[in-house]
Motif scaffolding. Structure first.
Motif, PDB file in Angstrom:
ATOM      1  N   PHE A 175       0.853  -1.258  -0.093  1.00  0.00           N
ATOM      2  CA  PHE A 175       0.172   0.142   0.033  1.00  0.00           C
ATOM      3  C   PHE A 175       1.071   1.118  -0.081  1.00  0.00           C
ATOM      4  N   ASP A 176       1.831   1.226  -0.708  1.00  0.00           N
ATOM      5  CA  ASP A 176       2.923   2.312  -1.039  1.00  0.00           C
ATOM      6  C   ASP A 176       3.669   2.649  -0.003  1.00  0.00           C
ATOM      7  N   VAL A 177       3.643   1.840   0.986  1.00  0.00           N
ATOM      8  CA  VAL A 177       4.535   1.931   2.221  1.00  0.00           C
ATOM      9  C   VAL A 177       5.685   1.114   2.261  1.00  0.00           C
ATOM     10  N   VAL A 178       7.098   1.390   2.076  1.00  0.00           N
ATOM     11  CA  VAL A 178       8.127   0.911   1.959  1.00  0.00           C
ATOM     12  C   VAL A 178       8.742   0.424   3.330  1.00  0.00           C
ATOM     13  N   TYR A 179       8.820  -1.158   3.311  1.00  0.00           N
ATOM     14  CA  TYR A 179       9.192  -1.819   4.537  1.00  0.00           C
ATOM     15  C   TYR A 179      10.410  -2.438   4.332  1.00  0.00           C
ATOM     16  N   VAL A 180      10.804  -2.772   3.109  1.00  0.00           N
ATOM     17  CA  VAL A 180      12.291  -3.159   2.809  1.00  0.00           C
ATOM     18  C   VAL A 180      12.869  -2.081   1.700  1.00  0.00           C
TER      19      VAL A 180
END
Length: 828
Positions: free
Chosen positions: A523-528
């Motif tokens: 959902f367009d949230v970068v987690y890596v």
């Protein structure tokens, strides 16, 4: 009394003065033999010498001496002469010089007649001592006893040449291919090496890519069709973009083409492979126990050497079937060089709705509802290769590959309470290039220099929405995107020295640079967001001894230094090859292996596996380490070949990232593989049939396993049987093959070790008619894949879609079903 004493003293002194005779020599540029003759006349010297020999040395001197010995020693001091006395006689003779033994050298190249293509990795038997040509097709041999050599040369797909050669360098030895485009070439009463060679080294198979063209298939995947029929290479499961060799985990086996890495593109349903079959010249498969000259992996290695192109005549080849089009152009340039251009492309969507299936849910109350699936696939690649041949067998080439593929699908399903909409897309871009130069020296030394670059850029998207049909509420939603880039740049140089007819030494060094970029978001949230670049230095030495003509020992040491780890890694390796009775061979090998660019598995929330490349840091991603024990025996006589290979491999440093239920962490694991391969091949005239059986077991252990004990790995398969036959009736070629696999565990709940094990059965058949005229050659072929329409399951093919807490839908990328294929091939 004193007066008498003085008289006696002067008498003795006078006598001594008379005995101490002086010898005076005066001459200018006078031959030594004449000087000695005058000494004999003047001072009563006695000599024994070779008059003609001493006449070669002019003497100029003006000096006095007090003894005969002093005279002779001075005359001979700067000359290659010595003397000794026998009574009063001075005996003069030449200095005895031990001359080094005469070394008779034989060196040259194995080439294909007509095209003058070099034939790399050919077998050459010289006076019963075996050797293998290098990438340039070059060989060298030296002897101190023989200047005439009995030579027997062979290469897969070519007739065996048995001849006699005299000592000399830069000799050209031409082999005749069994499948040729030159009608006037006729070879009678000779033997042809056909489909495969086994037993030359531990765990090594050499394959003939010519044969691959006549196997069932669509032609654009012929090289990998041939690979999957070999013992120890998993065929059941039709893994799309990685080879599983002797139970190797994902990413631990590697395919190289012309020196650069083929990372693997999506190859759904055996449609197309990452290597254009027009370009394949030589295929070597090292299943395990290989030497120190190979790259740093812990699994198997497939090394595909590409064609260099004809320097004699231009050519054009065109291939089309009901899925793809393939074309290749060969252009001779400036008499000694050539250029190859090749292009492939899919010209329509290779899949329809029947190629992807929904396998129902775990809750049978949901029933089987209508599902709409819309797949899409596209592929294209382009190859360029320029090669320059030197008069002394030197070779320079530049090889380039660029390829892209795209796969996507949309799946819609209406269930009793919910509707599921899922879309997935994956785009891959593969690129690779190699610059190579090989030099043959007059001494027999061979040098190699290589620079290679390869990269794979992948983009993956997954969107899923589960909606309640009655109230319109969204029960779950998923939006994932991942970009993964992996690059490898290698510079390497090595030398081979033929120290004697029984001793060969090789040494080399190189630098490898790996780059990894990984970005994942939801959902367009970068987690890596990971980007790494590391360099690594490697050195290797390898010594090869022959004990007589039947025993060969190869010992080597490979050393890696990783600056990011501040640590060195030493890998010793040893192999023994014993040949007896001329047709029976025994092989043993042991070695340690490390891998620094690793492929970690990712288990997501739905229980799906994905894999991503990582650089080992010895923290959360350890360097992979493996020990190989390999042993085998091979029998080859009267067109019959049989072999048995056994192996045991232990691998440490596996990594798995778990995002499953309440677990979210990186875990380290180990694996072990062991088994035995049986292989038999019989050539009958122009026909060939072979069979293989593999019995193996692969287990793994990760720290998150509840029972803390080894369990079956996802790629584990206990039994696999393969049978293939080729019938050559001049213009007609018929081939068929059969593969049976006992199945691998399809885990429905991996934490609880629940799985099914469906077996695998597939029969393929092909009929080809050869077209031939003075102006062109061609083929018309018809193949049927999965002739019996068996319902098989692909390895790692399921995508699990959870629709609520107890129900899961399985989307299966179906294995090859009943698939008729028609193709036309034309060459000029």
């Amino acid at each position: 009394m004193s007066r008498i004493a003085w008289i006696l003293f002067f008498i003795i002194l006078s006598s001594a003065s008379g005995l101490a005779q002086n010898y005076e020599l005066k001459c200018s540029d006078q031959p030594l033999n004449e000087v000695l003759i005058e000494l004999g006349k003047q001072y009563d010297f006695q000599f024994s010498f070779n008059d003609q020999l001493l006449s070669q040395y002019p003497i100029t001197i003006s000096r006095q001496f007090t003894s005969k010995h002093e005279v002779i020693a001075f005359l001979l001091k700067d000359l290659p002469l010595e003397f000794e006395t026998s009574g009063e006689v001075f005996i003069i003779f030449p200095v005895m010089i031990e001359l080094p033994p005469v070394i008779h050298r034989l060196s040259g190249q194995i080439m294909e007649i007509g095209s003058r293509e070099v034939l790399p990795f050919s077998h050459v038997l010289i006076n019963d001592f075996g050797t293998i040509t290098d990438l340039k097709g070059a060989f060298s041999y030296s002897s101190t006893t023989d200047s005439v050599f009995h030579v027997k040369a062979s290469h897969l797909g070519c007739y065996v040449l048995d001849t006699v050669l005299y000592a000399g360098v830069n000799q050209k030895v031409f082999l005749t291919p069994a499948v040729v485009g030159i009608p006037e070439i006729i070879v009678k009463n000779n033997i042809v090496e056909k489909s495969a060679q086994v037993g030359e080294s531990p765990g090594l198979i050499k394959l003939n890519p010519y044969i691959a063209n006549y196997l069932p298939g669509n032609g654009d995947n012929s090289v990998f069709n041939l690979l999957r029929l070999q013992p120890g290479i998993l065929a059941a499961g039709e893994q799309p973009n990685d080879l599983i060799i002797w139970g190797s985990p994902e990413g631990t086996s590697r395919v190289f083409f012309d020196g650069f890495t083929i990372w693997g593109l999506k190859n759904f349903n055996d449609n197309i492979s990452a290597v254009n079959p027009y370009l394949a010249k030589n295929v070597n498969v090292s299943k395990g126990g290989y030497g120190v000259t190979h790259e740093d992996v812990v699994g198997g290695i497939v090394n595909i050497t590409g064609k260099n192109g004809s320097t004699q005549q231009s050519g054009f080849n065109f291939f089309v079937n009901n899925q793809t089009v393939n074309g290749m152009v060969e252009l001779p340039l400036f008499k000694k060089s050539s250029l190859i251009l090749a292009f492939r492309k899919t010209y329509n969507n290779l899949f329809d709705e029947d190629d992807l299936k929904i396998f129902g849910s775990q809750n049978t109350d949901q029933g089987q509802m209508e599902t709409d699936i819309f797949p899409d696939y596209e592929f294209r690649d382009f190859n360029v290769k320029y090669a320059l041949h030197g008069d002394n067998g030197d070779l320079f080439y530049i090889s380039f590959l660029g390829a892209k593929d795209h796969f996507a699908y949309e799946a819609e399903r209406e269930l009793n309470n919910n509707s599921v909409l899922q879309s997935s897309q994956e785009d891959n871009t593969q690129s690779g290039a190699t610059i190579y130069y090989g030099k043959n020296w007059k001494s027999g030394t061979r040098s190699h220099f290589k620079m290679s670059y390869s990269a794979l850029k992948s983009a993956y998207d997954l969107n899923r929405e589960v909606e309640n049909r009655w109230n319109g509420r969204i029960r779950s939603k998923l939006d994932e995107h991942a970009d993964t880039d992996v690059e490898e740049f290698i510079t390497e140089a090595n030398n081979e020295w033929r120290l004697s007819d029984k001793h060969q030494f090789q040494a080399g060094m190189g630098i490898t640079q790996n780059t990894i970029r990984l970005v994942e978001d939801t959902f367009d949230v970068v987690y890596v967001d990971i980007q790494e670049k590391v360099n690594r230095l490697h050195l290797f030495t390898q010594d090869q001894f022959s004990l007589g003509s039947n025993v060969k020992l190869i010992g080597g040491l490979r050393f890696n230094y990783a600056p990011n780890l501040k640590k060195g890694f030493v890998d010793p390796r040893l192999s023994v090859n014993i040949r007896t009775l001329g047709y029976l061979k025994f092989n043993l090998a042991w070695g340690r292996y490390h891998q620094f660019l690793v492929k970690s598995s990712v288990l997501d929330e739905s229980g799906n596996y994905r894999y991503r490349w990582s650089i080992a840091n010895n923290e959360d991603i350890p360097v992979m380490t493996s020990m190989h024990w390999v042993g085998g025996v091979a029998w080859s006589r009267d067109k019959f070949t049989a072999s048995i290979d056994g192996y045991y491999k232990e691998t440490e440093g596996l990594t798995r990232y778990i995002r499953y239920w309440r677990i979210q962490d990186i875990f380290e694991g180990v694996s072990r593989s062991y088994g035995v391969d049986f292989f038999a091949k019989q050539d009958i005239g122009h026909h060939s049939v072979w069979a293989s059986y593999s019995l193996g077991k692969t287990e793994e252990l990760f720290s998150y396993f509840p029972e803390s004990d080894y369990r079956r790995a996802p790629q584990d398969q206990r039994h696999e049987f393969k049978l293939a036959g080729l019938v050559n009736l001049k213009y007609w070629h018929f081939s068929a093959n059969y593969v049976y696999g006992s199945g691998f565990p399809l885990y429905t709940n991996y934490l609880k070790q629940e799985y099914t094990e469906p077996d695998y059965n597939r029969v393929d058949a092909s009929l080809t008619y050869k077209l031939s005229s003075k102006k062109f050659m061609g083929e018309v072929g018809f193949s049927i894949l999965n002739l019996l329409d068996a319902n098989n399951v692909k390895y790692a093919s399921f995508t699990k879609v959870p629709i609520d807490q107890i129900n899961t839908v399985y989307i299966n990328s179906e294995s090859v079903g009943f698939t008729p294929l028609l193709y036309v091939k034309v060459g000029f």
